[in-house]
Scaffold this motif. Sequence first.
Motif, PDB file in Angstrom:
ATOM      1  N   UNK A  29       0.518  -1.182   0.076  1.00 11.69           N
ATOM      2  CA  UNK A  29      -0.068   0.150   0.095  1.00 11.69           C
ATOM      3  C   UNK A  29       0.903   1.296  -0.027  1.00 11.69           C
ATOM      4  N   UNK A  30       2.077   1.174  -0.407  1.00 11.13           N
ATOM      5  CA  UNK A  30       2.815   2.379  -0.415  1.00 11.13           C
ATOM      6  C   UNK A  30       2.444   3.250  -1.707  1.00 11.13           C
ATOM      7  N   UNK A  31       2.435   4.548  -1.445  1.00 15.99           N
ATOM      8  CA  UNK A  31       2.063   5.750  -2.179  1.00 15.99           C
ATOM      9  C   UNK A  31       3.142   5.565  -3.576  1.00 15.99           C
ATOM     10  N   UNK A  32       2.309   6.031  -4.652  1.00 17.49           N
ATOM     11  CA  UNK A  32       3.213   6.136  -5.998  1.00 17.49           C
ATOM     12  C   UNK A  32       4.443   7.068  -5.938  1.00 17.49           C
ATOM     13  N   UNK A  33       4.241   7.944  -4.892  1.00 21.71           N
ATOM     14  CA  UNK A  33       5.521   9.143  -5.053  1.00 21.71           C
ATOM     15  C   UNK A  33       6.589   8.456  -3.996  1.00 21.71           C
ATOM     16  N   UNK A  34       6.345   7.336  -3.513  1.00 25.07           N
ATOM     17  CA  UNK A  34       7.394   6.857  -2.707  1.00 25.07           C
ATOM     18  C   UNK A  34       8.896   6.644  -3.388  1.00 25.07           C
ATOM     19  N   UNK A  35       9.908   7.289  -2.979  1.00 25.54           N
ATOM     20  CA  UNK A  35      11.434   7.412  -3.688  1.00 25.54           C
ATOM     21  C   UNK A  35      11.876   6.115  -3.674  1.00 25.54           C
ATOM     22  N   UNK A  36      12.550   5.623  -4.698  1.00 21.99           N
ATOM     23  CA  UNK A  36      13.206   4.502  -5.122  1.00 21.99           C
ATOM     24  C   UNK A  36      14.687   4.934  -5.414  1.00 21.99           C
ATOM     25  N   UNK A  37      15.480   4.432  -4.471  1.00 24.31           N
ATOM     26  CA  UNK A  37      17.112   4.874  -4.540  1.00 24.31           C
ATOM     27  C   UNK A  37      17.394   6.079  -3.972  1.00 24.31           C
ATOM     28  N   UNK A  38      18.445   6.690  -4.042  1.00 24.24           N
ATOM     29  CA  UNK A  38      19.057   7.775  -3.324  1.00 24.24           C
ATOM     30  C   UNK A  38      19.263   8.965  -4.286  1.00 24.24           C
ATOM     31  N   UNK A  39      18.717   9.110  -5.421  1.00 27.52           N
ATOM     32  CA  UNK A  39      18.696  10.277  -6.302  1.00 27.52           C
ATOM     33  C   UNK A  39      17.787  10.793  -6.032  1.00 27.52           C
ATOM     34  N   UNK A  40      17.842  12.499  -6.016  1.00 23.88           N
ATOM     35  CA  UNK A  40      16.704  13.292  -5.348  1.00 23.88           C
ATOM     36  C   UNK A  40      16.492  14.644  -6.208  1.00 23.88           C
ATOM     37  N   UNK A  41      15.413  15.130  -6.645  1.00 25.76           N
ATOM     38  CA  UNK A  41      15.279  16.277  -7.167  1.00 25.76           C
ATOM     39  C   UNK A  41      15.641  17.529  -6.567  1.00 25.76           C
ATOM     40  N   UNK A  42      15.576  18.903  -6.922  1.00 21.83           N
ATOM     41  CA  UNK A  42      15.889  19.946  -6.290  1.00 21.83           C
ATOM     42  C   UNK A  42      14.989  20.123  -5.054  1.00 21.83           C
ATOM     43  N   UNK A  43      13.815  19.683  -5.211  1.00 20.97           N
ATOM     44  CA  UNK A  43      12.761  20.038  -4.208  1.00 20.97           C
ATOM     45  C   UNK A  43      12.909  18.826  -3.167  1.00 20.97           C
ATOM     46  N   UNK A  44      13.615  17.773  -3.097  1.00 15.06           N
ATOM     47  CA  UNK A  44      13.894  16.708  -2.367  1.00 15.06           C
ATOM     48  C   UNK A  44      12.904  15.665  -2.508  1.00 15.06           C
ATOM     49  N   UNK A  45      12.547  15.570  -3.738  1.00 14.13           N
ATOM     50  CA  UNK A  45      11.586  14.336  -3.900  1.00 14.13           C
ATOM     51  C   UNK A  45      12.307  13.452  -4.706  1.00 14.13           C
ATOM     52  N   UNK A  46      11.874  12.127  -4.861  1.00 10.62           N
ATOM     53  CA  UNK A  46      12.679  11.136  -5.320  1.00 10.62           C
ATOM     54  C   UNK A  46      12.841  11.241  -7.051  1.00 10.62           C
ATOM     55  N   UNK A  47      13.883  11.196  -7.605  1.00 12.10           N
ATOM     56  CA  UNK A  47      13.909  11.037  -9.155  1.00 12.10           C
ATOM     57  C   UNK A  47      13.248   9.840  -9.584  1.00 12.10           C
ATOM     58  N   UNK A  48      13.389   8.734  -8.888  1.00 20.05           N
ATOM     59  CA  UNK A  48      12.700   7.427  -9.475  1.00 20.05           C
ATOM     60  C   UNK A  48      11.547   7.011  -8.040  1.00 20.05           C
ATOM     61  N   UNK A  49      10.583   6.931  -8.741  1.00 16.74           N
ATOM     62  CA  UNK A  49       9.465   6.623  -7.668  1.00 16.74           C
ATOM     63  C   UNK A  49       8.656   5.455  -8.130  1.00 16.74           C
ATOM     64  N   UNK A  50       7.808   5.060  -7.432  1.00 15.05           N
ATOM     65  CA  UNK A  50       6.587   4.326  -8.014  1.00 15.05           C
ATOM     66  C   UNK A  50       6.140   4.780  -9.423  1.00 15.05           C
TER      67      UNK A  50
END
Length: 281
Positions: A29-50
């Motif tokens: 039941x994890x949300x789709x914006x859950x970050x995968x890996x350590x790469x992050x965008x400038x706003x802190x969100x994950x580059x790769x997500x569900x």
Amino acid sequence: MRRVVALSVLLPSLAWAQSTKPQFVPPNGLPLDTPLGTARNADGSGVVTFATMQAGIAGAVTQSQLAGALTAYLTSEAAAATYATSTYVDAAVQTETSRAKEAEQANASDIAGIKSDYITSSMLDSTLGGYVTGAALNSALSTYLTQAQATSTYLTQSQATSTYLPLAGGSLSGALNTQQITISRGDIVLTGGGSVLLFSGGRTGAYFSTNSFGDLVINTAVGGGGGIRMIPTTFASLPSSPPAGTEHYCSDCYIGSGAKGVNVLYNGTAWTGVSGAAISH
């Protein structure tokens, strides 16, 4: 650690998507914006997500789509069985090249044999150089008559020899019958005691000859006929100053009390009687 476990659970489900695009459902039941890996965008969100993973899966090509797209293409095995390889083509070209060279050599030998029986154009030109062309011959002969034209227009040599005088030299035996003889700047020479005879009406008239002194002799009674007659003319018609010695018969002239009609002679100054007597008219 939780994210690694979730990815390990997700991967087997992605491998199952072959013929149809899978409906991706995040585990636990994890949300789709859950970050995968350590790469992050400038706003802190994950580059790769569900969500990005789901988008990639949605745009992926299925195995059936790939197979359909490749149906127009041959596999390497099918291509090898259907088409010749470059090695095979090179060998075939080499074989045909060798065969063509052999044929060319054979043809060259045949051509050389044929050429030996013929002459070249330069040899022909050289041979024909000593001959006259048809056009040149026609031009040269344009001023001449053909044999047929000459035969129909002029006498043959035998006809001319038996009928007419030669052009230069020679002799004529027998009578010369002609209507007129014109001599331009020439002489009539009589040798061997010949004479000039004048005929009229079938009778022999006067004739001219020369004696041993070279005098001109006028004979007027050959065969019982012939005489000398001057055409009468009047005094007014006499030439005014002819050469001395010119003689005429003047029909209206007379000497003294004599009858009209006397022979007159021009003495270089005036007309007189043949004896030198004065004349009247």
